[in-house]
Scaffold this motif. Structure first.
Motif, short mmCIF file in Angstrom:
data_model
loop_
_atom_site.label_atom_id
_atom_site.label_comp_id
_atom_site.label_asym_id
_atom_site.label_seq_id
_atom_site.Cartn_x
_atom_site.Cartn_y
_atom_site.Cartn_z
N LYS A 9 -1.17 3.42 1.13
CA LYS A 9 -0.35 4.29 1.49
C LYS A 9 -0.13 5.42 0.67
O LYS A 9 -0.08 4.99 0.27
CB LYS A 9 -0.07 3.98 3.04
N GLN A 10 -1.04 6.63 1.31
CA GLN A 10 -0.42 7.83 0.19
C GLN A 10 1.41 8.50 0.39
O GLN A 10 1.27 8.42 1.58
CB GLN A 10 -1.44 9.07 -0.78
N PHE A 11 1.78 8.95 -0.56
CA PHE A 11 3.02 10.24 0.06
C PHE A 11 3.25 11.29 -0.51
O PHE A 11 2.69 11.47 -1.00
CB PHE A 11 4.17 8.66 -0.16
N SER A 20 3.84 12.02 -3.98
CA SER A 20 3.69 11.55 -5.31
C SER A 20 2.15 10.87 -5.11
O SER A 20 1.09 11.23 -4.47
CB SER A 20 4.34 9.24 -3.97
N PRO A 72 -0.26 5.72 -4.85
CA PRO A 72 -0.30 5.03 -3.33
C PRO A 72 1.08 3.76 -3.07
O PRO A 72 0.92 3.58 -4.55
CB PRO A 72 -1.28 4.85 -2.44
N SER A 87 3.70 4.55 -6.51
CA SER A 87 4.23 5.49 -6.55
C SER A 87 5.67 5.95 -6.98
O SER A 87 6.10 4.89 -7.23
CB SER A 87 4.35 5.40 -4.46
N LYS A 140 8.45 6.13 -4.91
CA LYS A 140 9.12 5.63 -3.59
C LYS A 140 10.16 3.83 -4.30
O LYS A 140 9.30 3.57 -5.19
CB LYS A 140 8.61 5.81 -2.51
N VAL A 156 10.64 1.48 3.20
CA VAL A 156 10.31 2.69 2.27
C VAL A 156 11.34 3.63 1.62
O VAL A 156 11.79 4.18 3.57
CB VAL A 156 9.40 3.48 1.64
N SER A 206 13.57 11.56 4.74
CA SER A 206 12.45 10.68 5.03
C SER A 206 11.01 11.61 5.92
O SER A 206 9.80 10.87 6.37
CB SER A 206 12.86 10.04 6.72
N THR A 256 9.09 12.56 3.73
CA THR A 256 8.08 11.72 2.78
C THR A 256 8.18 10.57 2.51
O THR A 256 6.68 10.47 1.30
CB THR A 256 8.59 13.14 1.43
N CYS A 257 7.87 10.14 3.02
CA CYS A 257 8.09 8.66 3.23
C CYS A 257 8.02 7.90 4.90
O CYS A 257 8.23 8.69 5.54
CB CYS A 257 9.05 7.97 2.37
N SER A 258 7.09 6.61 4.75
CA SER A 258 7.48 5.51 6.19
C SER A 258 6.99 4.88 5.50
O SER A 258 6.73 4.30 4.39
CB SER A 258 5.93 6.45 7.04
#
Length: 404
Positions: A187-189, A192, A195, A223, A225, A328, A336, A338-340
């Protein structure tokens, strides 16, 4: 301990006898349902004695059955006339039937049913804490009754002329097990460049009820993160295919582990989790293996079907999924946004182990010697009577599983 199950009608005219209440579905064939019914001809008054085997699906509470509307659908039913005997050809008696017939004499009559392979297994949908009456689900019932005809809706059959025993159609884990599943996802953020990749796998494709399930999780965090923890969950998906396209999912296990994965770091770890009914006793609608009165059960076993089988007749299909999630943490100005979480899913087959084989015992002529001191007498007609035989010596220790 081997058992014989007995149920007598209220007036004592008929009594059902079964050597077991669990009948195994091996996908391509099913155990025959064999038993004996003892009859007192003096109370028949010209009527006949029948035995029926019914597979039914109840999709509403019993207390809601009003004004002739029943939330119950018979999937399959078969009737046999056992008295007076008919001229139709009958299968050869099993050793259990021969043993019981020797004791019951002329008043005993054998019956045998061959279950089709396309019928569903016994499944119970767990009622809520305040629910009463019979639970929803698929069940099998052997019924002995006195009537003029096998199934005449205009004929009223008195309850005192009827006796019933609930049985179960069950599946055990197959002998040959395949390799465990493996899946990965990246998963890409936002903001960032690289991934987060997570992979989950298990050693085997099938696990037994009550046994720990080792889940191997690999996280490669390229990433910027931070993975603050790892979450393992198991979902039970129940697909009610008989009367509607009703599919719902319930979480039967969810555990979190405080393993942190910083940017440009990796993690590889095995997590052991155990889904148990004991931790889900108040979840209404959770699918359980068919339950007999006063006996414990467990989470429903995964449904195993042939590729060419019609799913619509199976009533309820049960499957499980393991989910591994990298949780994350949010950071920076956007937080939040920019992330999940990153979640990967793999299938799980959950079943009961095959017990010690009693087939040789039930099929041996020595069983008749075991019954020498057992008399088929009258008992309390309102209760099931379990007659115990001496313990069977086996070289294999029976498998056990944790149940609630």
């Amino acid at each position: 301990m081997a058992k014989i199950y007995k149920k007598t009608s209220r007036n004592g005219s008929i009594a059902l006898y079964l050597g077991k209440r669990d009948f195994v579905d091996r996908v391509d064939n099913v155990d025959i349902v064999d038993g004996v019914i003892k009859i007192d001809p003096s109370d028949l008054a010209g009527r006949k004695v029948w035995v029926s085997l019914t597979c039914a699906f109840r999709y509403g509470r019993e207390d809601l059955d009003v004004i002739g509307l029943s939330f119950r659908k018979d999937i399959w039913i078969e009737h046999l006339q056992v008295y007076p005997p008919t001229s139709e050809p009958k299968p050869a008696n099993t050793h259990v039937q021969d043993a019981l017939l020797r004791k019951s004499g002329e008043d005993g009559h054998p019956f045998t049913f061959a279950l089709p392979t396309n019928l569903p297994c016994s499944v119970t949908l767990q009622p809520g804490p305040g629910d009463a009456g019979k639970a929803c689900g698929v069940d099998f019932e052997v019924k002995g009754y006195i009537a003029m005809e096998a199934d005449n809706p205009d004929e009223e059959i008195d309850k005192k002329d009827t006796t019933r025993l609930i049985i179960r159609k069950i599946q055990f884990a197959p002998d040959k097990l395949g390799a465990g599943p493996k899946a990965s996802i990246s998963k890409q953020f936002i903001m960032s460049e690289k991934p987060i990749q997570i992979e989950a796998s298990t050693e085997k494709e099938l696990y037994y009820h009550g046994d720990p399930i080792p889940v191997t999780v690999k996280i490669n965090n390229d990433s910027n993160k931070v993975v603050k923890k790892v979450k393992i969950s198991i979902d039970q998906t129940t697909d009610v295919v008989l009367y509607s396209a009703d599919k719902y999912t319930k979480v039967v296990l969810c555990e979190e582990f405080g393993d942190q994965v910083d940017p440009s770091c990796t993690l590889e770890k095995e997590y052991r989790v155990t889904p148990l009914l004991a931790n889900n006793t108040e979840k209404r609608g959770l699918a359980l293996d068919g339950k007999l009165k006063d006996e414990d059960t467990n989470l429903a076993s995964s449904t195993i079907i042939r590729p060419d089988m019609d799913k619509d007749i199976l009533g309820i299909l049960v499957s499980y999924t393991i989910k591994a999630t990298a949780v994350v943490s949010g950071g920076g100005i956007l937080g939040s946004l920019t992330c999940s979480d990153v979640t990967v899913e793999i299938p799980l087959v959950l079943m009961s182990p095959k017990p010690a084989d009693l087939t040789s015992y039930w099929n041996s002529s020595s069983l008749q010697n075991r019954l020498e001191h057992y008399q088929l007498g009258d008992t309390d007609s309102r209760r099931n009577t379990e007659i115990y035989f001496p313990r069977i010596k086996s070289r294999h220790k029976p498998s056990t599983c944790t149940t609630s």
